[in-house]
Enzyme design. Sequence first.
Site, PDB file in Angstrom:
ATOM      1  N   LYS A  53       0.732  -0.893  -0.385  1.00  0.00           N
ATOM      2  CA  LYS A  53       0.218  -0.271  -0.184  1.00  0.00           C
ATOM      3  C   LYS A  53       0.601   1.295  -0.302  1.00  0.00           C
ATOM      4  CE  LYS A  53      -4.108  -2.136   2.293  1.00  0.00           C
ATOM      5  NZ  LYS A  53      -4.930  -2.581   3.595  1.00  0.00           N
ATOM      6  N   GLN A  97      -4.501  -1.531   9.388  1.00  0.00           N
ATOM      7  CA  GLN A  97      -4.821  -2.632   9.090  1.00  0.00           C
ATOM      8  C   GLN A  97      -5.415  -4.450   9.422  1.00  0.00           C
ATOM      9  OE1 GLN A  97      -3.968  -3.608   5.666  1.00  0.00           O
ATOM     10  NE2 GLN A  97      -3.848  -5.963   5.608  1.00  0.00           N
ATOM     11  N   ASP A 120     -10.977   2.611   4.389  1.00  0.00           N
ATOM     12  CA  ASP A 120     -11.391   1.854   3.932  1.00  0.00           C
ATOM     13  C   ASP A 120     -12.626   1.357   3.627  1.00  0.00           C
ATOM     14  OD1 ASP A 120      -9.188  -0.395   4.646  1.00  0.00           O
ATOM     15  OD2 ASP A 120      -9.283  -0.346   6.330  1.00  0.00           O
TER      16      ASP A 120
HETATM   17  N1  GUN Z   1      -7.176  -6.930   5.987  1.00  0.00           N
HETATM   18  C1  GUN Z   1      -7.108  -7.187   4.374  1.00  0.00           C
HETATM   19  N2  GUN Z   1      -7.711  -6.808   4.355  1.00  0.00           N
HETATM   20  C2  GUN Z   1      -7.375  -5.284   4.754  1.00  0.00           C
HETATM   21  C3  GUN Z   1      -8.425  -3.928   4.580  1.00  0.00           C
HETATM   22  O1  GUN Z   1      -8.311  -3.901   2.771  1.00  0.00           O
HETATM   23  N3  GUN Z   1      -8.254  -2.891   4.761  1.00  0.00           N
HETATM   24  C4  GUN Z   1      -7.745  -2.938   6.309  1.00  0.00           C
HETATM   25  N4  GUN Z   1      -7.918  -2.376   6.763  1.00  0.00           N
HETATM   26  N5  GUN Z   1      -7.364  -3.901   6.971  1.00  0.00           N
HETATM   27  C5  GUN Z   1      -7.543  -4.937   5.939  1.00  0.00           C
END
Ligand code: GUN
Length: 286
Positions: A53, A97, A120
């Site tokens: 990311k 995350q 998100d």
């Molecule tokens: N863990 C797995 N996918 C995601 C996501 O899209 N966002 C977040 N914050 N955690 C994740």
Amino acid sequence: MSAQIIDGTALSARLRADIGARAEALAAAGRRPGLAVILVGDDPASAVYVRNKVKACQAHGLHSVLETYDGALSEAALLARIAALNADPAIHGILVQMPLPAHIDPHKVIAAIATAKDVDGFSVHSAGALMAGLPGLRPATPYGCMKLIESTGQALRGKHAVVLGRSNTVGKPMALLLLQAHATVTVCHSATPDLGRYTREADVVVAAVGRRDTLRADMVKPGAIVIDVGMNRNDAGRLCGDVDFAAVREVAGWITPVPGGVGPMTITMLLANTLQAAAAQAGPPA
Ligand code: GUN
């Protein structure tokens, strides 16, 4: 006839080029979009995801900060960091995350993120806005699935879409986005007997259950659009989705591969959300 492959890597590249250009335009106006990513603990898969990311931000002209904390970080300390980032004008999006260590309540953490920075789209406010048909930030994975479906050029209005899975992060928002696009939507899940009864009637299937070979060729209507959100491993240890790709591609009209389908789109839509958040926080044009 074999299905057309929906190439998520190529679509991502096109969208990211546009995101990069728009990020530079905002930066030139003194508002470079900024994303803060927080990782708590040492889950190796999560570490890879957050690195990707941040790397994607760097590659497309977005400012990013990665904060990594020991798994023993207290919930109060995490909430205090989020409060500081909420007040930081260089940060337009905050992503914590998941999963978090067991002693931290993810709902409390998500609720602590300012709605305008909820890139998100996981907060109750963002989910409510989606349900009410109001503008807002949409969860990246289902948002990316919508772009993949759009890329086929097939209109969703009046089509039957079947979503396999009912998670808060994919299945439920996916169903709402499809409804918003005027599809007739069925949501199937682990307690649904005979998935094929539903999927055989579907013009679009989005598979997001996390179990390989869930969607087999005899469950697919000829010509259907098949979107595979799954990320599993086969017996040989190779990445695979929820769909029996080799067999289903002989029946479907369009299909996403794994890898190279939904995966790259998730990060792309996170970048798009960060840009959208930055533009919205910039306020109306002067
Ligand atoms: N863990 C797995 N996918 C995601 C996501 O899209 N966002 C977040 N914050 N955690 C994740």
